[in-house]
Write an enzyme that holds these catalytic residues in place. Sequence first.
Site, PDB file in Angstrom:
ATOM      1  CB  SER A 100      -0.968  -0.037   1.189  1.00 15.61           C
ATOM      2  OG  SER A 100      -1.910   1.001   1.109  1.00 15.61           O
ATOM      3  CG  ASP A 127      -6.539  -2.164  -4.074  1.00 17.02           C
ATOM      4  OD1 ASP A 127      -6.943  -1.074  -3.606  1.00 17.02           O
ATOM      5  OD2 ASP A 127      -5.334  -2.495  -4.066  1.00 17.02           O
ATOM      6  CG  HIS A 131      -5.959  -1.463  -0.410  1.00 22.43           C
ATOM      7  ND1 HIS A 131      -4.956  -1.308  -1.342  1.00 22.43           N
ATOM      8  CD2 HIS A 131      -5.535  -0.793   0.696  1.00 22.43           C
ATOM      9  CE1 HIS A 131      -3.995  -0.565  -0.817  1.00 22.43           C
ATOM     10  NE2 HIS A 131      -4.321  -0.246   0.413  1.00 22.43           N
TER      11      HIS A 131
END
Length: 322
Positions: A108, A262, A292
């Site tokens: 991320s 995501d 995600h």
Amino acid sequence: ELLIKDLKVDEVPLRIYQPKRPPAGKRRGILYFHGGAGTFGSIRAFERLCLYIAKKCNSVVVSVGYRLAPEHPYPGQYFDCLNATLYFMRNLEEYHVDPALIIISGDSCGANFATVICQILLNKRDLPKVRAQVLLYPGLQGIDFHLPSYQQNASVPMLFRKLVIYFCFRYLNKEPSFLEDILQNCHVPESMKRKYKKWVSADIIPDEFKIRGYIPQKSTSYKPEVHEAIKELLAITFSPLLAEDSVICQLPESYIVTCEFDVLRDDGLLYKKRLEDNGVRVTWYHSESGFHGILAFFGYGIFSFLSGKKIVDSTVNYINSL
């Protein structure tokens, strides 16, 4: 099986995982920057993941507890990650690490940091070259919040489309304002839209990623006051996807994970294409059922997800192939 050591470098906590058994030769060294939008997350939250990678790859893993925004102002997170990387690269002997086998990784926003650090290190000729960058569902740009993945996954946990903008403001320590305008890309000057359309555009996303419902965006007008409120989103530090080809072509071999559910999926797809277009070798893993933040659950028994385990095992296999 592992020796775990905590230390601080320039006030930044590091946790170093080393295999206990004596090395047959020099080991790989893996730097790991955790996710959490730059505002939450910790070494402890990703302990299980780092332990697993250190064991399965017989490698030294350095987990970096960069200081969080907004208490520690942006762009301090990048400097914390860079200082940790420089410390490790200058002390490889102590950890029996092969200078030719340094991997920089993250998930991320941590993958964003890894991307930026790899770009910065290109200018540091006195240090070993990075062998590979491992980017797990990276967020790499703040120029287009209308890509197919942003539309398709706008309401998918754990990262809603509106939440991305909220986190951006929190990370940059600003009052959240103009949320709807930013979602419509009103913060981007027309000249920038034209310049970067060749790198950041729904037109570049493969058609199979548009079948879940995608409506091309009608053009929106630029609003200078919106740009002024959040112009940091367009800096190369925040949006390393916008780096010039002269930088991208020098980057190390890359491993990129994308998840279908995501909002940031297309950032990974666009960066994959940019790297490949510049002659950089890319290994890509797409999780059809992943979302995600799935790796935050890794190793937590009944709370973990099979698709998360598959992502980690694919990553381990890639690292072991280097």
